[in-house]
Write a protein that holds these residues in place. Structure first.
Motif, PDB file in Angstrom:
ATOM      1  N   ASP A 148      -2.961 -24.801 -23.367  1.00 29.81           N
ATOM      2  CA  ASP A 148      -1.886 -24.612 -22.529  1.00 29.81           C
ATOM      3  C   ASP A 148      -1.253 -23.060 -22.669  1.00 29.81           C
ATOM      4  N   VAL A 149      -2.336 -22.185 -23.581  1.00 31.37           N
ATOM      5  CA  VAL A 149      -1.707 -21.001 -23.894  1.00 31.37           C
ATOM      6  C   VAL A 149      -2.128 -20.077 -22.575  1.00 31.37           C
ATOM      7  N   GLN A 150      -1.290 -19.391 -21.937  1.00 32.11           N
ATOM      8  CA  GLN A 150      -1.211 -18.509 -21.187  1.00 32.11           C
ATOM      9  C   GLN A 150      -1.428 -16.882 -21.486  1.00 32.11           C
ATOM     10  N   LEU A 151      -2.536 -16.321 -21.294  1.00 25.44           N
ATOM     11  CA  LEU A 151      -2.853 -14.938 -21.891  1.00 25.44           C
ATOM     12  C   LEU A 151      -1.824 -13.950 -21.519  1.00 25.44           C
ATOM     13  N   ALA A 152      -1.223 -13.996 -20.272  1.00 19.20           N
ATOM     14  CA  ALA A 152      -0.195 -13.454 -19.791  1.00 19.20           C
ATOM     15  C   ALA A 152       0.990 -13.199 -20.341  1.00 19.20           C
ATOM     16  N   ASN A 153       1.406 -14.286 -21.209  1.00 20.46           N
ATOM     17  CA  ASN A 153       2.408 -14.500 -21.969  1.00 20.46           C
ATOM     18  C   ASN A 153       2.110 -13.700 -23.531  1.00 20.46           C
ATOM     19  N   LEU A 154       1.238 -13.250 -23.740  1.00 20.99           N
ATOM     20  CA  LEU A 154       0.550 -12.397 -24.952  1.00 20.99           C
ATOM     21  C   LEU A 154       0.544 -11.008 -24.706  1.00 20.99           C
ATOM     22  N   TYR A 155       0.554 -10.588 -23.428  1.00 19.25           N
ATOM     23  CA  TYR A 155       0.407  -9.183 -23.096  1.00 19.25           C
ATOM     24  C   TYR A 155       1.617  -8.357 -23.826  1.00 19.25           C
ATOM     25  N   TRP A 156       0.996  -7.277 -24.617  1.00 17.61           N
ATOM     26  CA  TRP A 156       2.223  -6.433 -25.173  1.00 17.61           C
ATOM     27  C   TRP A 156       2.362  -5.273 -24.080  1.00 17.61           C
ATOM     28  N   GLU A 157       3.562  -5.370 -23.984  1.00 18.86           N
ATOM     29  CA  GLU A 157       4.007  -4.478 -22.625  1.00 18.86           C
ATOM     30  C   GLU A 157       4.630  -3.073 -23.286  1.00 18.86           C
ATOM     31  N   SER A 158       4.944  -2.995 -24.508  1.00 20.31           N
ATOM     32  CA  SER A 158       5.559  -1.822 -25.016  1.00 20.31           C
ATOM     33  C   SER A 158       5.143  -1.974 -26.678  1.00 20.31           C
ATOM     34  N   ALA A 159       5.347  -0.932 -27.418  1.00 16.79           N
ATOM     35  CA  ALA A 159       5.326  -0.952 -28.888  1.00 16.79           C
ATOM     36  C   ALA A 159       6.717  -1.258 -29.439  1.00 16.79           C
ATOM     37  N   PRO A 160       6.834  -2.115 -30.308  1.00 14.67           N
ATOM     38  CA  PRO A 160       8.124  -2.323 -31.121  1.00 14.67           C
ATOM     39  C   PRO A 160       8.711  -1.085 -31.607  1.00 14.67           C
ATOM     40  N   THR A 161      10.028  -0.809 -31.753  1.00 13.10           N
ATOM     41  CA  THR A 161      10.539   0.280 -32.788  1.00 13.10           C
ATOM     42  C   THR A 161      10.407   0.219 -33.885  1.00 13.10           C
ATOM     43  N   ILE A 162      10.767   1.047 -34.723  1.00 14.74           N
ATOM     44  CA  ILE A 162      10.827   0.972 -36.136  1.00 14.74           C
ATOM     45  C   ILE A 162      12.105  -0.173 -36.399  1.00 14.74           C
ATOM     46  N   GLN A 163      13.241   0.071 -35.755  1.00 16.53           N
ATOM     47  CA  GLN A 163      14.480  -0.769 -35.973  1.00 16.53           C
ATOM     48  C   GLN A 163      13.956  -2.115 -35.830  1.00 16.53           C
ATOM     49  N   GLN A 164      13.307  -2.625 -34.561  1.00 18.43           N
ATOM     50  CA  GLN A 164      12.961  -3.837 -34.374  1.00 18.43           C
ATOM     51  C   GLN A 164      11.938  -4.347 -35.255  1.00 18.43           C
ATOM     52  N   PHE A 165      10.962  -3.446 -35.834  1.00 16.44           N
ATOM     53  CA  PHE A 165      10.128  -4.164 -36.638  1.00 16.44           C
ATOM     54  C   PHE A 165      10.758  -4.527 -38.074  1.00 16.44           C
ATOM     55  N   GLY A 166      11.687  -3.406 -38.688  1.00 18.47           N
ATOM     56  CA  GLY A 166      12.343  -3.758 -39.841  1.00 18.47           C
ATOM     57  C   GLY A 166      13.478  -4.979 -39.835  1.00 18.47           C
ATOM     58  N   GLU A 167      13.880  -5.151 -38.662  1.00 13.87           N
ATOM     59  CA  GLU A 167      14.827  -6.156 -38.497  1.00 13.87           C
ATOM     60  C   GLU A 167      14.026  -7.556 -38.636  1.00 13.87           C
ATOM     61  N   ALA A 168      13.281  -7.514 -37.610  1.00 13.37           N
ATOM     62  CA  ALA A 168      12.246  -8.835 -37.711  1.00 13.37           C
ATOM     63  C   ALA A 168      11.519  -9.054 -38.859  1.00 13.37           C
ATOM     64  N   SER A 169      11.088  -8.095 -39.677  1.00 16.01           N
ATOM     65  CA  SER A 169      10.214  -8.369 -40.896  1.00 16.01           C
ATOM     66  C   SER A 169      11.358  -8.821 -41.935  1.00 16.01           C
ATOM     67  N   LEU A 170      12.565  -8.403 -42.157  1.00  8.75           N
ATOM     68  CA  LEU A 170      13.593  -8.833 -43.017  1.00  8.75           C
ATOM     69  C   LEU A 170      13.746 -10.210 -42.820  1.00  8.75           C
ATOM     70  N   ILE A 171      13.859 -10.882 -41.634  1.00  8.79           N
ATOM     71  CA  ILE A 171      14.239 -12.387 -41.491  1.00  8.79           C
ATOM     72  C   ILE A 171      13.068 -13.020 -41.605  1.00  8.79           C
ATOM     73  N   LEU A 172      12.016 -12.549 -41.253  1.00  5.95           N
ATOM     74  CA  LEU A 172      10.780 -13.243 -41.425  1.00  5.95           C
ATOM     75  C   LEU A 172      10.338 -13.528 -42.851  1.00  5.95           C
ATOM     76  N   PHE A 173      10.466 -12.675 -43.539  1.00  8.34           N
ATOM     77  CA  PHE A 173      10.282 -12.837 -45.055  1.00  8.34           C
ATOM     78  C   PHE A 173      10.816 -13.885 -45.589  1.00  8.34           C
ATOM     79  N   PHE A 174      11.860 -14.628 -45.069  1.00  9.13           N
ATOM     80  CA  PHE A 174      12.450 -15.922 -45.336  1.00  9.13           C
ATOM     81  C   PHE A 174      11.296 -17.136 -45.400  1.00  9.13           C
ATOM     82  N   ALA A 175      10.349 -17.262 -44.295  1.00 10.55           N
ATOM     83  CA  ALA A 175       9.309 -17.819 -44.157  1.00 10.55           C
ATOM     84  C   ALA A 175       8.228 -17.663 -45.271  1.00 10.55           C
TER      85      ALA A 175
END
Length: 434
Positions: free
Chosen positions: A175-202
């Motif tokens: 049921d995976v649609q490849l269009a849903n996985l397309y990278w439209e833009s690169a994440p910013t450093i701020q987005q990367f840091g914020e996501a990594s900090l909370i994801l580390f919980f897992a």
């Protein structure tokens, strides 16, 4: 078969240790975090997973070496205390307990939130708080009277959380649609840091899998191999989970923050799949809380016995049930109070930050222990000199730099308060006031 000085048999091999690491790391967070990480980073979320996986591998290597040099109980706080003294050890102990308590609070909130998806009454604030009280009070009571998790419950809980996840990432590709996985833009450093900090919980908690060091066969070879296998499996599983849920739900993934995997399973398997993942998430969360409230109060107890926290009551043993009931009640009470005041996302960030501070101390302790403790036969030593602990400490500082100004300020204030309490308790204990 080799017997250690403690009388323990070295029976745990590579696959046994790998399974132990996987079982501890794969907890409740992965059932909730895909939607939160997708909201921050979109389809580029996989980058944050790779970074967190790399960090936790480095951290666990540091734990493995420090644990081979400091053989008494206490985990991260024991390594830091041995390397740097009682005051840093005290801070490490408090942050270790804070990380665990905030983690429990975050997971209990997530558990109530998924209950609210089926039974809307749980969304009511008063019902939420009452439910949290029942969870913490019930588990505390069970542990005070001496009820322990049997190995059967551990196996059931492990199967309950892993089988649905493996089915989802295996069959969900249809049921995976490849269009849903397309990278439209690169994440910013701020987005990367914020996501990594909370994801580390897992990803946190894998260090607990190395506490059986005295029972590992040929630890110099077994430990690094098991860490590689265990972390690689967890990382692959997490990336597949994120990819499948993103590929199936697309931009809608961020609309299902309470149970994103259950919603993905509903599309892949129908109502049965939703129920399967929903129940699996609930069991995993409850099992995690049960294990935490069983084990972590013993840290309070141990700290009191060792005099790190000079409060004699925390070392009290129940006259009938022979359990550290005061420590259990305190731990559960703190967990309930904090859970009542916050939601999953905020508490997960604080839990990650607290554990990162402990991991930072352990990374530095590897360097210090190499200087102060001579190598003994059989000790595990990380290759490449000081490269691993230095890189580990550097990445952790980067993670912590993504805390908000208020969060950093709060941590500094807390360290100041703890410093005052440490020296106050030391004076009172010296004068036999406590």
């Amino acid at each position: 078969m080799r017997i250690t000085q403690e009388g323990l048999k070295r029976e745990v091999g590579v696959w046994g240790l790998s399974a132990n690491i996987v079982n501890i790391i794969v907890g409740a967070g992965i059932f909730v975090l895909p939607a939160i990480v997708a909201e921050i980073m979109g389809t580029q979320a996989v980058i944050a997973y790779l970074f967190c996986g790399f960090l936790i591998a480095l951290v666990m290597l540091c734990f493995a070496e420090a644990g081979s040099k400091v053989t008494h109980s206490g985990g991260g706080y024991a390594y830091i205390e041995t390397a740097f003294g009682p005051y840093p050890g005290f801070l490490a102990a408090i942050f270790l307990l804070m990380g665990s308590i905030f983690s429990d609070a975050a997971v209990s909130n997530a558990l109530v939130e998924i209950l609210g998806l089926v039974f809307p009454v749980f969304k009511n604030q008063y019902v939420r708080v009452l439910t949290l009280f029942v969870i913490f009070a019930g588990l505390a009571t069970l542990n005070v009277v001496g009820v322990k998790q049997g190995i059967g419950l551990v196996k059931i809980n492990t199967v309950a959380k892993l089988i649905p996840l493996l089915l989802l990432v295996t069959i969900g590709w249809k049921d995976v649609q490849l269009a849903n996985l397309y990278w439209e833009s690169a994440p910013t450093i701020q987005q990367f840091g914020e996501a990594s900090l909370i994801l580390f919980f897992a990803f946190q908690g894998g260090d607990a899998g190395l506490t059986i060091g005295g029972e590992i066969k040929n630890p110099q070879k077994t430990v690094p191999r098991a860490i590689f296998i265990g972390i690689s499996f967890v990382l692959l599983l997490y990336i597949l989970i994120q990819t499948v849920s993103q590929g199936v739900l697309g931009n809608e993934l961020t609309n299902f923050k309470e149970a994103p995997l259950a919603e993905t399973a509903r599309i892949v398997f129908g109502p049965v799949g939703y129920t399967l993942l929903f129940i699996g998430a609930g069991i995993s969360m409850f099992g995690m809380l049960s294990g935490q409230i069983l084990n972590l109060p013993r840290v309070f107890f141990r700290l009191a016995v060792d005099g790190v926290i000079p409060i004699a009551k925390l070392a009290s043993i129940h006259h009938k049930f022979k359990t550290p009931y005061v420590s259990i009640l305190l731990y559960a009470g703190l967990g309930f109070t904090i859970a009542s005041l916050g939601g999953f996302r905020q508490l997960a960030v604080i839990a990650s930050a607290s554990m990162l501070l402990v991991y930072f101390g352990v990374s530095l302790s590897v360097i210090q222990l190499r200087k102060t403790k001579a190598n003994s036969p059989g000790e595990f030593k990380i290759p490449f000199g000081y490269t691993v602990p230095i890189i580990s400490a550097g990445i952790i500082l980067y993670f912590l730099s993504n805390l908000s100004g208020r969060e950093i300020q709060g941590i500094l204030i807390l360290i100041g308060i703890l410093t005052f309490l440490y020296f106050l308790l030391k004076i009172l204990n010296k004068n036999k006031v406590i």
